[in-house]
Scaffold this motif. Structure first.
Motif, short mmCIF file in Angstrom:
data_model
loop_
_atom_site.label_atom_id
_atom_site.label_comp_id
_atom_site.label_asym_id
_atom_site.label_seq_id
_atom_site.Cartn_x
_atom_site.Cartn_y
_atom_site.Cartn_z
N LEU A 159 -12.70 -22.08 -27.39
CA LEU A 159 -14.11 -22.03 -27.77
C LEU A 159 -14.52 -23.47 -28.75
O LEU A 159 -15.85 -23.61 -28.84
CB LEU A 159 -13.95 -20.74 -28.83
N PHE A 160 -13.58 -24.18 -29.13
CA PHE A 160 -14.01 -25.08 -30.11
C PHE A 160 -13.48 -26.45 -29.72
O PHE A 160 -12.52 -26.60 -29.16
CB PHE A 160 -13.46 -24.79 -31.60
N ASP A 161 -13.86 -27.75 -30.20
CA ASP A 161 -13.63 -29.08 -30.23
C ASP A 161 -12.50 -29.20 -31.08
O ASP A 161 -11.70 -30.12 -31.37
CB ASP A 161 -14.34 -29.97 -29.80
N GLU A 162 -13.10 -28.74 -32.32
CA GLU A 162 -12.53 -28.87 -33.72
C GLU A 162 -12.77 -27.62 -34.33
O GLU A 162 -13.95 -27.23 -34.57
CB GLU A 162 -13.03 -30.21 -34.28
N ILE A 163 -11.73 -27.14 -35.19
CA ILE A 163 -11.94 -26.00 -36.28
C ILE A 163 -12.06 -26.46 -37.60
O ILE A 163 -10.97 -27.24 -37.97
CB ILE A 163 -10.84 -25.00 -35.89
N HIS A 164 -12.77 -26.25 -38.65
CA HIS A 164 -12.71 -26.66 -39.95
C HIS A 164 -12.33 -25.66 -40.80
O HIS A 164 -11.89 -25.63 -41.80
CB HIS A 164 -14.19 -27.35 -40.04
N TYR A 165 -12.83 -24.43 -40.69
CA TYR A 165 -12.92 -23.39 -41.75
C TYR A 165 -12.41 -21.97 -40.95
O TYR A 165 -13.07 -21.61 -39.90
CB TYR A 165 -14.21 -23.04 -42.38
N VAL A 166 -11.69 -21.21 -41.49
CA VAL A 166 -11.09 -20.12 -41.03
C VAL A 166 -11.23 -19.02 -42.19
O VAL A 166 -10.27 -19.47 -43.23
CB VAL A 166 -9.80 -20.05 -40.36
N ASP A 167 -11.64 -17.89 -42.04
CA ASP A 167 -11.48 -16.71 -43.14
C ASP A 167 -11.02 -15.69 -42.34
O ASP A 167 -11.59 -15.05 -41.43
CB ASP A 167 -12.89 -16.36 -43.72
N ILE A 168 -9.70 -15.19 -42.59
CA ILE A 168 -9.06 -13.92 -42.04
C ILE A 168 -9.53 -12.68 -42.98
O ILE A 168 -9.17 -12.80 -44.16
CB ILE A 168 -7.71 -14.24 -41.91
N LEU A 169 -10.07 -11.89 -42.32
CA LEU A 169 -10.50 -10.44 -43.16
C LEU A 169 -9.63 -9.40 -42.57
O LEU A 169 -10.31 -8.95 -41.55
CB LEU A 169 -12.19 -10.31 -42.89
N ASP A 170 -9.32 -8.68 -43.62
CA ASP A 170 -8.36 -7.46 -43.07
C ASP A 170 -9.03 -6.18 -43.90
O ASP A 170 -8.80 -6.22 -45.14
CB ASP A 170 -6.88 -7.68 -43.44
N CYS A 171 -9.58 -5.54 -43.22
CA CYS A 171 -10.48 -4.19 -43.76
C CYS A 171 -9.76 -3.05 -43.28
O CYS A 171 -9.98 -2.76 -41.96
CB CYS A 171 -11.78 -4.35 -43.41
N ASN A 172 -9.23 -2.27 -44.08
CA ASN A 172 -8.60 -0.65 -43.76
C ASN A 172 -9.87 0.21 -44.33
O ASN A 172 -9.92 0.46 -45.52
CB ASN A 172 -7.30 -0.51 -44.30
N GLY A 173 -10.83 0.81 -43.43
CA GLY A 173 -11.57 1.56 -43.83
C GLY A 173 -11.33 3.12 -43.62
O GLY A 173 -12.23 3.89 -43.66
N GLY A 174 -9.80 3.46 -43.58
CA GLY A 174 -9.29 4.58 -43.52
C GLY A 174 -9.22 5.30 -44.72
O GLY A 174 -9.19 4.74 -45.95
N ASP A 175 -9.19 6.58 -44.99
CA ASP A 175 -9.08 7.47 -46.09
C ASP A 175 -7.91 8.49 -45.86
O ASP A 175 -8.15 9.41 -44.90
CB ASP A 175 -10.19 7.90 -46.49
N HIS A 176 -6.86 8.64 -46.40
CA HIS A 176 -5.89 9.57 -46.44
C HIS A 176 -6.17 10.84 -47.37
O HIS A 176 -5.12 11.73 -47.31
CB HIS A 176 -4.35 8.96 -46.39
N GLY A 177 -6.85 10.71 -48.43
CA GLY A 177 -7.25 11.70 -49.26
C GLY A 177 -6.14 11.84 -50.38
O GLY A 177 -6.29 12.74 -51.24
N LEU A 178 -5.25 10.82 -50.50
CA LEU A 178 -4.05 11.02 -51.63
C LEU A 178 -4.68 9.98 -52.68
O LEU A 178 -5.41 9.11 -52.49
CB LEU A 178 -2.88 10.59 -51.06
N PRO A 179 -4.15 10.65 -53.96
CA PRO A 179 -4.73 9.64 -55.15
C PRO A 179 -4.12 7.98 -54.93
O PRO A 179 -4.91 7.06 -55.21
CB PRO A 179 -4.00 10.36 -56.21
N PHE A 180 -3.04 7.80 -54.46
CA PHE A 180 -2.20 6.44 -54.21
C PHE A 180 -1.34 6.60 -53.27
O PHE A 180 -0.24 7.33 -53.46
CB PHE A 180 -1.94 6.10 -55.72
N ALA A 181 -1.33 5.95 -52.33
CA ALA A 181 -0.47 5.69 -51.17
C ALA A 181 -0.69 4.27 -50.59
O ALA A 181 -1.82 3.87 -50.57
CB ALA A 181 -0.57 6.99 -50.15
#
Length: 392
Positions: A155-177
């Motif tokens: 896709l590129f000739d040169e890559i300058h910047y990368v941001d890796i974004l890890d989003c978990n939009g899940g909900d298990h209903g527990l107070p903390f896990a």
């Protein structure tokens, strides 16, 4: 005809075993081993005893591992045990002359450093033995590395910047896990943030940098800068790179619980004496928290993990986003695990498929971005993790 030996029968091990069995055209024999045989047998009952063999092994014990490998005679050892056990399994593969694959880099128990240097040190020995080790074939690290490689190669000739974004939009209903091993997860989050810019590492206090991002099929989530191991290899292998960062989403309730646990010392890895015994607070906390493998039926919502990449193509600035969306309930219906285990386990199976078919195969120790990304990207679409590209 190929035999794969899977070591580790947690949430990811469950996904890996099931997906290997679903691909008999590649894996004609699948063997699952763990310290706890009953976990292997539970997965075996779910997929069918005629499709999955099981065994018991202590992944901290090299002679035990060697004996099992010699008995099974696999084409590949697929390690989804704990990161603490990477080196013993690599040693056993070296002794027996068998290819190796894992999903997370080695981490010393007493020092949460998240560095590849321990495994990169095996390069020459693996080369001389004529075998291959593929490091970090999960999602991040793993698929995110392949997304970057695909961008660099196609896709590129040169890559300058990368941001890796890890989003978990899940909900298990527990107070903390935690969604994967609590000990590893909490060590990762409570460490300093770190990113690579202009040829050097920049350090930030834990969870001190954040911003809100609107994710496809999930919506807006607050993202926090963390250090993640794929940055270490990508900053070496993506040419022309000026900056690379990693961000992960956390809800305020999760962070509030985490701060309280930190404040009372429960996230410490320093042993303390309790009733005449030495215990590690974080290991005790892991024992009382919900098992991530039990969250599958509870978790609803989606994950969205991808790379925002900026660089040059044909002399012009180009910006793309490559990402995957995975539904927790869809993953559970297919393999009995939530999407965090699914997004780690499926890429491990894809990496194994490419290795045993000799599509990705060279003697030595390698990270994901060091191979042609296209075959892996094609298999993501076929194996349940379709990806999307947006150009801005």
């Amino acid at each position: 005809m190929s035999t794969v030996l899977i070591i580790g029968a947690g949430g990811v091990g469950n996904v890996v075993a099931r997906k290997c069995v679903m691909n008999p055209q590649v894996f004609t024999r699948v063997v699952l081993a763990s310290r706890t045989l009953s976990k292997c047998e539970e997965i075996q009952r779910a997929v069918g005893t005629e499709k999955l063999e099981v065994a018991q092994v202590d992944a901290d014990n090299v002679p035990e591992l060697v004996a099992l490998i010699r008995k099974v005679q696999p084409d590949l050892v697929l390690n989804v045990a704990l990161p603490y056990q990477d080196l013993t399994i690599m040693d056993a593969c070296l002794e027996t002359g068998v290819d190796y694959l894992d999903t997370a880099n080695y981490e010393p128990k007493d020092n949460p450093v998240f560095e590849y240097k321990y495994q990169w040190a095996y390069r020459e020995r693996y080369e001389k033995r004529g075998i291959m080790a593929l490091l970090g074939s999960g999602f991040d690290p793993g698929v995110t590395n392949v997304f970057c490689a695909y961008a660099q190669q196609y896709l590129f000739d040169e890559i300058h910047y990368v941001d890796i974004l890890d989003c978990n939009g899940g909900d298990h209903g527990l107070p903390f896990a935690t969604n994967f091993n609590p000990e590893i997860n909490i060590r990762e989050i409570t460490a300093n943030g770190r990113y690579w810019e202009d040829g050097e590492w920049k350090i930030t206090p834990p969870l001190s940098e954040s911003f809100e991002y609107d994710f496809e099929e999930v919506g807006p989530k607050r993202m926090y800068l963390l250090y993640h191991e794929e940055l270490e290899s990508l900053c070496r292998n993506i040419k022309g790179l000026k900056r690379i960062r990693f961000y992960m989403s956390f809800g305020e309730q999760y962070l509030t619980h985490l701060r309280v646990l930190q404040n009372v010392g429960m996230t410490s890895i320093e042993p303390i004496e309790f009733q005449g015994q030495q215990i590690v607070p974080l290991q005790f906390l892991k024992a009382v928290l919900p098992d991530p493998g039990d969250l599958g039926p509870l978790t609803k919502g989606k994950t969205n993990i991808g790379c925002n990449i900026e660089g040059i193509k044909d002399g012009k600035v180009k910006r793309v986003r490559i990402y995957n969306v995975c539904d927790h309930q869809d993953a559970y219906r297919e393999v009995g695990s939530q999407a965090i285990s699914y997004t780690t386990g499926v890429p491990a199976v894809i990496g194994a498929m490419l290795m045993v078919q000799k599509i990705w195969h060279r003697a030595g120790v390698f990270n994901m971005e060091e191979f042609d990304a296209k075959p892996f990207m094609e298999l993501l679409n076929q194996q349940g993790l379709p990806w999307h590209i947006k150009e801005y």
